[in-house]
Design a protein around this motif. Structure first.
Motif, short mmCIF file in Angstrom:
data_model
loop_
_atom_site.label_atom_id
_atom_site.label_comp_id
_atom_site.label_asym_id
_atom_site.label_seq_id
_atom_site.Cartn_x
_atom_site.Cartn_y
_atom_site.Cartn_z
N UNK A 48 0.84 -1.20 0.00
CA UNK A 48 0.00 0.00 0.00
C UNK A 48 0.87 1.24 0.00
N UNK A 49 0.29 2.34 -0.41
CA UNK A 49 1.01 3.62 -0.35
C UNK A 49 1.05 4.09 1.10
N UNK A 50 2.19 4.63 1.50
CA UNK A 50 2.35 5.06 2.89
C UNK A 50 2.04 6.54 3.04
N UNK A 51 1.73 6.95 4.26
CA UNK A 51 1.58 8.36 4.63
C UNK A 51 0.46 9.07 3.90
N UNK A 52 -0.62 8.35 3.57
CA UNK A 52 -1.70 9.03 2.83
C UNK A 52 -2.50 9.93 3.75
N UNK A 55 -0.71 13.12 4.33
CA UNK A 55 -0.71 13.94 3.12
C UNK A 55 -2.06 14.63 2.96
N UNK A 58 -2.41 17.48 5.38
CA UNK A 58 -1.61 18.62 4.95
C UNK A 58 -2.29 19.36 3.80
N UNK A 79 4.07 15.23 8.22
CA UNK A 79 4.22 14.51 6.95
C UNK A 79 5.66 14.07 6.75
#
Lengths: 123, 233
Positions: A48-52, A55, A58, A79
């Motif tokens: 999976x994509x991280x830090x969504x 983001x 922000x 972030x």
């Protein structure tokens, strides 16, 4: 009475071998019935994509403050922290342990199996 | 028979001897240590060093050390960021010209800020920043984008996906934008130091075309935030 000793053809006839049981073997395995030393190549599911969440938080802050960086400094720092953590985890990930989802990709399984192959004949 | 023998012998001898001229892609043995250029690290007395620093010093006695590159300097005036910027401004290897342009830029910044300082009233004088290095660093920091876009192909279509950037990439983009902006959007007769000075001062105050470019990138990333899940790292 003692067990009557019939000639061999009698017992065979009685067992039905001549009628319908004498057939060539139905199973003719083209290969040896043993486990192969490799697994089929399966397309592994991408991570999976991280830090969504950071983001999106922000970006919401940006939308409110007209894309200025000074009012959003806290969100930006969060972030950056998340990104640094994800990057460090990716680097520390050992190749031989399980992935984050808990399964090994087929290439690693094949490498392991090659190290411990199936013994097909005894010398 | 002596001539081919001598030529072959010469070739073999040259192959056996180590190279005297430095070669562009020469790779050091992993045993070689990095050179320590800062003078302060050598002036510290032995007791103040931590464990790892002591180990490092002991290693230096036995291991060979790489040759220091010419861009590395122990001077107090050398700044790695400014060196990087000068290298990016350089064209066709003319480092002399690039360095003189950079020093003229810093001088121009200092002059402008001093002019403002002397004209300002007493209470404003403290807010005016006169150090050109501080202005340069702050301007670059203000120009760095926080999030970038990368092309990811999924199902035959290419999407612009918002992606976090590394520090190096951010620095590079900020410097690149500044330099392209100064090269393209200037009057024919303005010189590079003057234009760069203007752009740096604008960026220091969070105004100007480079900051606008950064905002445009952020807006595009924000518009494409739905595609953020296409990333796999």
């Amino acid at each position: 009475m003692a067990a009557p000793a019939y000639p061999a053809w009698v017992t065979r006839w009685v067992s039905g071998q001549w009628r319908n049981k004498k057939r060539p073997p139905t199973l003719r395995p083209p290969r040896t019935l043993a486990l192969a030393d490799k697994v089929a190549n399966r397309r592994e599911q991408s991570t999976e994509a991280t830090c969504i969440t950071e983001m999106s938080v922000m970006m919401a802050c940006w939308k409110q403050n007209d894309f200025n960086d000074t009012p959003c400094a806290k969100e930006i720092r969060m972030f950056y922290d998340c990104v640094a953590k994800a990057e460090k985890e990716r680097k520390n990930q050992n190749e031989d342990t399980l992935s984050s989802k808990g399964n090994l990709p087929s290439s690693k399984v094949n490498k392991l199996l090659k190290r411990f192959p199936q013994i097909t004949r005894y010398v | 028979m002596a001539a081919p023998g001598a030529a072959g012998l010469g070739r073999r001898l040259r192959a056996w001897l180590p190279r005297i001229m430095p070669v562009r892609w020469s790779r050091y043995n992993p045993n070689y240590l990095e050179p320590e250029v800062k003078k302060e690290s050598y002036q510290k007395p032995l007791e103040e060093l931590t464990e790892e620093e002591r180990e490092q010093m002991e290693l230096k006695a036995v291991r060979p050390i790489k040759a220091a590159p010419p861009s590395l300097s122990s001077s107090v005036f050398s700044d790695p960021m400014i060196s990087k910027f000068t290298n990016m401004m350089m064209k066709s290897g003319n480092k002399v010209l690039a360095r003189s342009l950079m020093s003229q830029t810093l001088e121009a910044i200092k002059r402008k800020q001093l002019e403002k300082y002397h004209k300002a009233s007493e209470n404003e004088k403290e807010t005016i920043e006169c150090n050109p290095y501080v202005i340069f660093h702050q301007a670059l920091k203000n120009c760095q984008p926080i999030i970038g876009l990368s092309n990811i192909t999924k199902g035959g279509k290419t999407y612009q996906v918002p992606v976090p950037l590394t520090d190096n990439r951010k620095r590079f983009l900020a410097m690149k934008w500044l330099i392209t902006e100064c090269r393209e959007n200037k009057h024919r007769r303005t010189l590079m130091p003057e234009k760069l000075c203007q752009e740096l001062l604008l960026a220091f105050n969070n105004e100007g075309p480079v900051i606008k470019k950064k905002h445009v990138l952020h807006k595009m990333a924000e518009a494409n935030r739905a595609y953020a899940h296409f990333r796999w790292w």
